[in-house]
Design an enzyme around this catalytic site. Structure first.
Site, mmCIF file in Angstrom:
data_model
loop_
_atom_site.group_PDB
_atom_site.id
_atom_site.type_symbol
_atom_site.label_atom_id
_atom_site.label_comp_id
_atom_site.label_asym_id
_atom_site.label_seq_id
_atom_site.Cartn_x
_atom_site.Cartn_y
_atom_site.Cartn_z
ATOM 1 N N GLU A 188 -6.956 4.609 7.611
ATOM 2 C CA GLU A 188 -6.594 6.251 7.483
ATOM 3 C C GLU A 188 -7.939 6.364 6.787
ATOM 4 O OE1 GLU A 188 -2.676 5.780 5.166
ATOM 5 O OE2 GLU A 188 -2.193 4.868 7.254
ATOM 6 N N LYS A 214 -0.221 4.401 -0.155
ATOM 7 C CA LYS A 214 -1.088 5.290 0.202
ATOM 8 C C LYS A 214 -0.388 7.216 -0.575
ATOM 9 C CE LYS A 214 0.387 3.337 4.694
ATOM 10 N NZ LYS A 214 -0.142 3.446 6.072
ATOM 11 N N HIS A 258 -9.849 0.535 4.750
ATOM 12 C CA HIS A 258 -8.356 1.763 5.508
ATOM 13 C C HIS A 258 -8.700 2.458 6.655
ATOM 14 C CE1 HIS A 258 -4.130 2.888 6.426
ATOM 15 N NE2 HIS A 258 -4.238 1.372 5.774
ATOM 16 N N SER A 288 3.045 -2.521 10.329
ATOM 17 C CA SER A 288 4.576 -2.435 10.063
ATOM 18 C C SER A 288 5.259 -3.933 10.018
ATOM 19 C CB SER A 288 5.358 -2.446 11.790
ATOM 20 O OG SER A 288 4.438 -0.642 12.115
ATOM 21 N N GLU A 319 -5.512 -5.018 10.513
ATOM 22 C CA GLU A 319 -4.569 -3.772 10.359
ATOM 23 C C GLU A 319 -4.804 -3.279 11.630
ATOM 24 O OE1 GLU A 319 -2.405 -2.711 6.595
ATOM 25 O OE2 GLU A 319 -4.440 -1.628 7.045
ATOM 26 N N ASN A 366 1.022 -1.554 -0.312
ATOM 27 C CA ASN A 366 0.091 0.217 -0.391
ATOM 28 C C ASN A 366 0.984 1.369 -0.209
ATOM 29 O OD1 ASN A 366 -2.168 2.036 1.023
ATOM 30 N ND2 ASN A 366 -2.155 1.301 2.971
ATOM 31 N N GLY A 408 2.013 1.943 11.168
ATOM 32 C CA GLY A 408 2.780 3.360 10.999
ATOM 33 C C GLY A 408 3.530 3.768 11.599
HETATM 34 C C1 PEP Z 1 -0.312 -0.587 5.861
HETATM 35 O O1 PEP Z 1 -1.020 1.387 5.163
HETATM 36 O O2 PEP Z 1 -2.032 -0.781 5.287
HETATM 37 C C2 PEP Z 1 0.527 -0.304 6.407
HETATM 38 C C3 PEP Z 1 0.104 -1.662 7.033
HETATM 39 O O3 PEP Z 1 0.949 0.449 7.133
HETATM 40 P P1 PEP Z 1 2.902 -0.346 8.108
HETATM 41 O O4 PEP Z 1 3.612 -1.482 7.130
HETATM 42 O O5 PEP Z 1 3.890 1.401 7.305
HETATM 43 O O6 PEP Z 1 2.103 -0.165 9.380
#
Ligand code: PEP
Length: 250
Positions: free
Chosen positions: A97, A11, A95, A212, A167, A9, A173
């Site tokens: 976000e 972003k 997501h 992460s 998630e 992803n 992040g």
């Molecule tokens: C995400 O944005 O779906 C995600 C898992 O981000 P990160 O791997 O940076 O935590």
């Protein structure tokens, strides 16, 4: 046996030159890998670039959001049919976000899910709890509520055409990762909820972990029985890191 799936992803990162270098690195690192599936979800303006660089490869591409509407006066929105025009396979829906920053409700996410399925896309439907919710012991209730809107709304056959991503919001992040045991417990819970709708669909459903995931923790997470791959944010922007996670999924 479920085949593992690793999806990046990106972003709102990238530009034409950086994407080119990143995709070249990922293509050369992943080319020989045959035992799992791979994808990248890129910003809309770069779908054509992803399509032209990835077609014929073992890496699929997709978007990070889609409108719930088919067409019309929705300034700034992008329809599922437009994603299909660029041969997208995946679209991320719900997501955290999008939920937090763009106020997308469970109901909107469910409608988007339905729209994506009807267009022939594979939704990657994200669920997960905040830190406050985990600490107050309501992780399962939160995840169940997020899941139920799609289970009740679209039914088992649509869920069979999708991917779920667990998630935990506190791990996205932040560099904090759920332990393999914490993640496995929620993945097993998700599968069990889906099995109440349809046991066969639940058995075949791919449930990705996101939050992460990095080369250093991917193998342990991916070794859990109900973790069928990863949705990767930060590490998907660095070719060597993304490739290392793809290798761990082999
Ligand atoms: C995400 O944005 O779906 C995600 C898992 O981000 P990160 O791997 O940076 O935590």
């Amino acid at each position: 046996m479920r085949r593992k799936l690793v999806v990046g992803n990106w972003k709102m990162y990238g530009n034409l030159a950086r994407n080119k270098a990143l995709l070249e690195g990922v293509l050369s690192g992943v080319r020989e890998l045959r035992n799992a599936d791979y994808g990248v979800c890129v910003p809309y303006p770069y779908l054509a670039q992803a399509q032209s660089m990835l077609q014929g490869s073992n890496i699929a591409w997709g978007a990070q959001n889609v409108s719930q509407n088919e067409q019309g006066a929705f300034t700034g929105a992008v329809a599922a049919g437009m994603l299909v025009d660029f041969d997208c396979r995946y679209v991320i829906i719900g997501h955290s976000e999008r939920r937090a920053l763009f106020h997308e409700s469970n109901d909107i996410a469910a409608t988007k899910f339905d729209t994506a399925i009807k267009a022939g896309l594979t939704p990657i439907f994200c669920v997960g709890e905040t830190l406050a919710e985990r600490e107050s012991g309501v992780t399962e209730q939160v995840v169940a509520r997020q899941l139920e809107v799609i289970l009740n709304h679209v039914g088992a056959q649509a869920v069979a055409k999708s991917v779920i991503a667990y998630e935990p919001v506190w791990a996205i992040g932040t560099g904090k990762t759920a332990t393999p045991e914490q993640a496995q417990a929620v993945h097993a819970f998700i599968r069990q909820r889906v099995s109440q709708l349809d046991a066969v669909v639940a058995q075949d459903l791919r449930i990705l972990y996101g939050g992460s995931m990095k080369p250093g923790n991917a193998a342990e997470l991916l070794a859990q029985p109900d973790i069928d791959g990863g949705l990767i944010g930060g590490a998907s922007l660095v070719a060597e890191e993304f490739v290392a996670i793809c290798r761990a999924a082999q």
